[in-house]
Every structure is written in C-alpha cells, then in structure tokens.
Design an enzyme around this catalytic site. Structure first.
Site, mmCIF file in Angstrom:
data_model
loop_
_atom_site.group_PDB
_atom_site.id
_atom_site.type_symbol
_atom_site.label_atom_id
_atom_site.label_comp_id
_atom_site.label_asym_id
_atom_site.label_seq_id
_atom_site.Cartn_x
_atom_site.Cartn_y
_atom_site.Cartn_z
ATOM 1 N N TYR A 173 0.876 -1.021 -0.036
ATOM 2 C CA TYR A 173 -0.072 0.043 0.043
ATOM 3 C C TYR A 173 0.776 1.328 0.088
ATOM 4 O O TYR A 173 1.697 1.323 0.831
ATOM 5 C CB TYR A 173 -1.008 0.055 1.249
ATOM 6 C CG TYR A 173 -2.159 0.955 1.176
ATOM 7 C CD1 TYR A 173 -3.265 0.677 0.357
ATOM 8 C CD2 TYR A 173 -1.999 2.090 1.974
ATOM 9 C CE1 TYR A 173 -4.270 1.558 0.151
ATOM 10 C CE2 TYR A 173 -3.368 3.041 2.085
ATOM 11 C CZ TYR A 173 -4.054 2.854 1.052
ATOM 12 O OH TYR A 173 -5.272 3.605 0.809
ATOM 13 N N VAL A 220 -18.848 0.312 -0.022
ATOM 14 C CA VAL A 220 -18.775 1.364 -1.041
ATOM 15 C C VAL A 220 -20.091 1.612 -1.934
ATOM 16 O O VAL A 220 -20.962 2.536 -1.966
ATOM 17 C CB VAL A 220 -17.658 1.579 -1.934
ATOM 18 C CG1 VAL A 220 -17.687 2.834 -2.550
ATOM 19 C CG2 VAL A 220 -16.526 1.960 -1.047
ATOM 20 N N ARG A 265 -21.852 -9.449 -9.605
ATOM 21 C CA ARG A 265 -21.334 -10.976 -10.269
ATOM 22 C C ARG A 265 -22.561 -11.758 -9.979
ATOM 23 O O ARG A 265 -23.116 -11.566 -8.983
ATOM 24 C CB ARG A 265 -20.147 -11.298 -9.693
ATOM 25 C CG ARG A 265 -18.895 -10.734 -10.199
ATOM 26 C CD ARG A 265 -17.567 -11.350 -9.589
ATOM 27 N NE ARG A 265 -17.672 -11.154 -8.031
ATOM 28 C CZ ARG A 265 -16.872 -11.631 -7.171
ATOM 29 N NH1 ARG A 265 -15.741 -12.330 -7.721
ATOM 30 N NH2 ARG A 265 -16.893 -11.435 -5.903
ATOM 31 N N ASP A 266 -22.674 -12.699 -10.976
ATOM 32 C CA ASP A 266 -24.016 -13.538 -10.879
ATOM 33 C C ASP A 266 -23.577 -14.690 -9.683
ATOM 34 O O ASP A 266 -22.168 -14.841 -9.678
ATOM 35 C CB ASP A 266 -23.914 -14.394 -12.321
ATOM 36 C CG ASP A 266 -25.323 -15.043 -12.270
ATOM 37 O OD1 ASP A 266 -26.103 -15.036 -11.461
ATOM 38 O OD2 ASP A 266 -25.418 -16.117 -13.380
ATOM 39 N N ARG A 267 -24.409 -15.181 -9.116
ATOM 40 C CA ARG A 267 -24.452 -16.084 -8.112
ATOM 41 C C ARG A 267 -25.473 -16.668 -7.615
ATOM 42 O O ARG A 267 -26.580 -16.573 -8.373
ATOM 43 C CB ARG A 267 -23.960 -15.044 -6.705
ATOM 44 C CG ARG A 267 -24.994 -14.210 -6.184
ATOM 45 C CD ARG A 267 -24.496 -12.871 -5.490
ATOM 46 N NE ARG A 267 -23.690 -12.070 -6.053
ATOM 47 C CZ ARG A 267 -22.565 -11.529 -5.507
ATOM 48 N NH1 ARG A 267 -22.416 -11.698 -4.100
ATOM 49 N NH2 ARG A 267 -21.707 -10.866 -6.249
ATOM 50 N N GLY A 285 -10.420 1.033 -7.766
ATOM 51 C CA GLY A 285 -10.199 -0.497 -7.420
ATOM 52 C C GLY A 285 -9.770 -1.103 -8.526
ATOM 53 O O GLY A 285 -9.946 -0.808 -9.421
ATOM 54 N N MET A 294 -10.279 -5.277 -8.483
ATOM 55 C CA MET A 294 -10.360 -6.457 -7.653
ATOM 56 C C MET A 294 -10.253 -7.654 -8.787
ATOM 57 O O MET A 294 -9.780 -8.754 -8.353
ATOM 58 C CB MET A 294 -11.934 -6.504 -7.276
ATOM 59 C CG MET A 294 -12.145 -5.438 -5.959
ATOM 60 S SD MET A 294 -13.781 -5.598 -5.463
ATOM 61 C CE MET A 294 -14.698 -6.964 -6.142
ATOM 62 N N LYS A 354 -19.154 -6.580 7.784
ATOM 63 C CA LYS A 354 -17.954 -5.651 8.091
ATOM 64 C C LYS A 354 -17.133 -5.898 9.343
ATOM 65 O O LYS A 354 -17.995 -6.231 10.473
ATOM 66 C CB LYS A 354 -18.561 -4.289 8.265
ATOM 67 C CG LYS A 354 -17.262 -3.251 8.475
ATOM 68 C CD LYS A 354 -16.713 -3.011 7.214
ATOM 69 C CE LYS A 354 -15.555 -2.044 6.883
ATOM 70 N NZ LYS A 354 -14.947 -1.876 5.842
#
Length: 384
Positions: A62, A179, A199-201, A270, A272, A368
């Site tokens: 970071y 976020v 995303r599909d799930r 980001g 990911m 979280k």
C-alpha cells in the site's frame, strides 16, 4: 484494555515489525504510551474496522506507509473511532474560537491522518491529529468507526467529478460492496438513480432484493451487461448516465464505459479483478469519455479539518435519519477470558485476531469485520 507499570501507561496494540502476510507478522504487544504533551490529547480507541487497505499496508503493497517504532514496529489499522480521555494543558486552556479548540474529555474523534494505528487501546497524539465529530442519537460507535473509508469514498466520488442532478443515472460495479451500498443510499437521498452491476451468484434474487430495498433503480449482472439487448435498453433510459464508478477493472470496466453518456467520467477506485483496462478508441473520440482515478487517502491529505468535518457531519446526519444504513457487522471482541499473565492475554488476543483475519481473507461472511475494544459495544445492536 491497558495497564500501568512504574508510572507508565501501556496500550495493548496489534503491531508488525516487518511487512508480510498478516497471519505471520502481526503480534499483540504492550506499547508504552508517550507522555501527554501540552498540545496533545490522549484517546481511547473504541472500535476499529478491518479494511483491505489495512491488509495491503501490513503486506507492504500500500502506498501509505506507517511509522515504525524501535522495539515495537508499526501499529496496524487506519480507521476507527476514539474517545478523548485526557487533554494537554494548552488544549484545555484554548478558547472556543481558537484552532483545534473545543475538545473535551468524552468527545468522539476520528483520526486526521492515515496510518494512525487504530488497532490498539490507547494513544497519545497531538490535538491536530484528530477531528471531533458530533454525536447523534441514532449513530452507534460502530457506525461512526466505519465512517471515514467506505461512506466517505462514496460521497466524494459522487460529488467531485461531475455535478449530478436529480434524475441522472450513476452506473457502478461491485454494487454489493460497502462502497456500492453507500452509493445506492446516497443517490436515493439525493434523487439520483443507479444502475448496479454485480457478479452472478446462487443467491442473486436475494441480493437484488437487498439492493432494491436500499434504493437501487436497476440491478444487473456483469453477464447481462454484455448482452446487446440490455445495452440497447440502457440507451433508452429517460436520463443521462452521467457517472461511472468501477473498482473491478477488466472486461466489466469496458462494458460500463460503453453505457456512459457523452462526456461522462468513469472513476476507477480499485482493481479487484487484477485485469488491465481495455477501451476502444471510439469511446474517447466519439463519446469523449473521461477515465479518472480516485484514492481516498490522497483526498484526505489535501483537506483540512473543516472540510472533512463538513462531509462527515452530513453523513452522520443521514445515518441518524435512517437514510444511510450502517453495514452489518462481524464484531471481534477485544476482551479475552481471564488468563494467568500478560503474555497469555497477548497470545490469546493475537490468536483471536489472526483467526479473524483468516476468515476475513477467505470471505466467510459478507459482514464488516470490526474490532471492538470497548466491551459496551458487544451489547449494542450490531447491524444497521
């Protein structure tokens, strides 16, 4: 949990002397607290979340670097809520109109700088390194402890790149992230509509219901976004797609860019997918899209107390009114069962935190993760 020995105060802190995998380099140690300076304050950390940036910082990847102390290392944690427990002489004597004034014992404060080291129980810092925030009836310490990263990132991206008007659309990836959920709720409060990509799930229907309840206008999978028929429907929306927010990268970024209206910015915060970005030149020539990057730490480094406080106060008011829900929390109690000596306490706490980090990295829950140093927080409502 802190102790006093030979007149010195010690904080129980999660530290690392070298960069590496958190489960390997983190240690729980007793860190001596610096004497209170005339312009300083002593704070008790109430709660501190675990964020991806915390993990990245421990790993050494970071950009924001912590301060390493001799024989201790760096204290982990960038975000959290603290309570003022002591004031330096000059702080206590300041008039209400002087710079940094108004601090009193019992006030809630947030760190002013990144790499604060929030994964500990006590800290002595200069008064200029914390910002007092107002207390609201319906804002719990856990909610306040998670204010400076996710809700603030959503707020700034919606405010800083384009002037959004009621009826405009914002399209975002990872809409089910912390976020993303904040973006949905802020947009709803401000009369802005959202196109939310996930995303599909297996539990897609449940997720669509959750995001719709928060205020999402449309929820689509990344696969659906690639369908020509869906993109054609999006072109017929009764309002401009004025802003795109993306934390994934890769192919989905390209598909989001195709949906944007003429001249709209695509803000990247980001990566990911860890995939590179590929955009057709036509999007720049004929649609004049703008691709921008956003880093919350950079924004904080450029702003003063007043600017931060204005944003945080607005977010706290929205939480208090129920317009911005706190995330669901997975609380890691800082307390451990009674043990024989201090070394056993440190070892037990270290094991607990390492187990929590392993579960966090494995994604065992959508909640979280947050460290609760104050035992009173364990009896509160732990979800928003």
């Amino acid at each position: 949990m802190s102790r006093q020995f030979c007149g010195k105060l010690f904080s129980k802190a999660v530290t690392f002397a070298d960069y590496g995998r958190p489960q390997e380099v983190l240690r729980v140690t007793d860190r001596a607290i610096a004497p209170l300076s005339p312009t300083g304050v002593r704070v008790r950390i109430l709660a501190a979340p675990i964020n991806p940036s915390d993990i990245n910082q421990i790993e050494g990847v970071y950009p924001a670097r912590p301060t390493f102390e001799p024989n201790v290392g760096a204290v982990a944690g960038n975000e959290g809520l603290a309570e003022v427990v002591a004031l330096g002489e000059q702080v206590a004597q300041r008039s209400p109109n002087s710079d940094g004034a108004g601090l009193q014992v019992g006030d809630w404060v947030l760190p002013f700088r990144r790499s604060f080291g929030t994964w500990q129980t006590l800290a002595s810092v200069e008064a200029s390194q914390v910002v007092k925030i107002p207390k609201f009836t319906n804002v719990s310490p856990l909610a306040a402890a998670t204010l400076t990263v996710n809700p603030s990132t959503a707020y700034r991206m919606l405010k800083d790149f384009v002037t959004l008007r009621p009826g405009d659309y914002v399209i975002q990836t990872a809409a089910n992230s912390s976020v993303g959920r904040a973006v949905i709720q802020l947009c709803k409060a401000w009369g802005i509509r959202t196109i939310n990509i996930v995303r599909d799930r297996d539990n897609l229907d449940q997720l669509v219901h959750e995001l719709t309840e928060l205020g999402a206008t449309l929820v689509l999978t990344d696969g659906q976004l690639r369908e020509a028929s869906v993109r054609a429907q999006l072109k017929e929306l009764n309002g401009p797609v004025a802003l795109g927010l993306d934390c994934c990268g890769g192919k989905v970024s390209t598909e989001v860019a195709r949906v944007l209206s003429h001249g709209a910015p695509l803000v990247l915060y980001g990566a990911m997918s860890k995939k590179p970005l590929t955009f057709p030149v036509s999007l720049f020539i004929f649609k004049d899209i703008q691709v921008r990057g956003y880093w919350m730490t950079r924004w904080y480094g450029q702003q003063d107390h007043e600017t931060r406080l204005t944003m945080w106060t607005e977010l706290l008011k929205l939480i208090d009114q129920g317009a911005l829900q706190s995330p669901s929390f997975h609380v890691i109690p800082w307390l451990v069962p009674p043990v024989a000596n201090a070394d056993d306490v440190n070892g037990s706490l270290q094991t607990k935190i390492q187990d929590a980090l392993r579960d966090y990295s494995a994604g065992f829950t959508n909640k979280k993760f947050i460290l609760a140093m104050d035992p009173k927080l364990l009896t509160e409502k732990l979800s928003g």
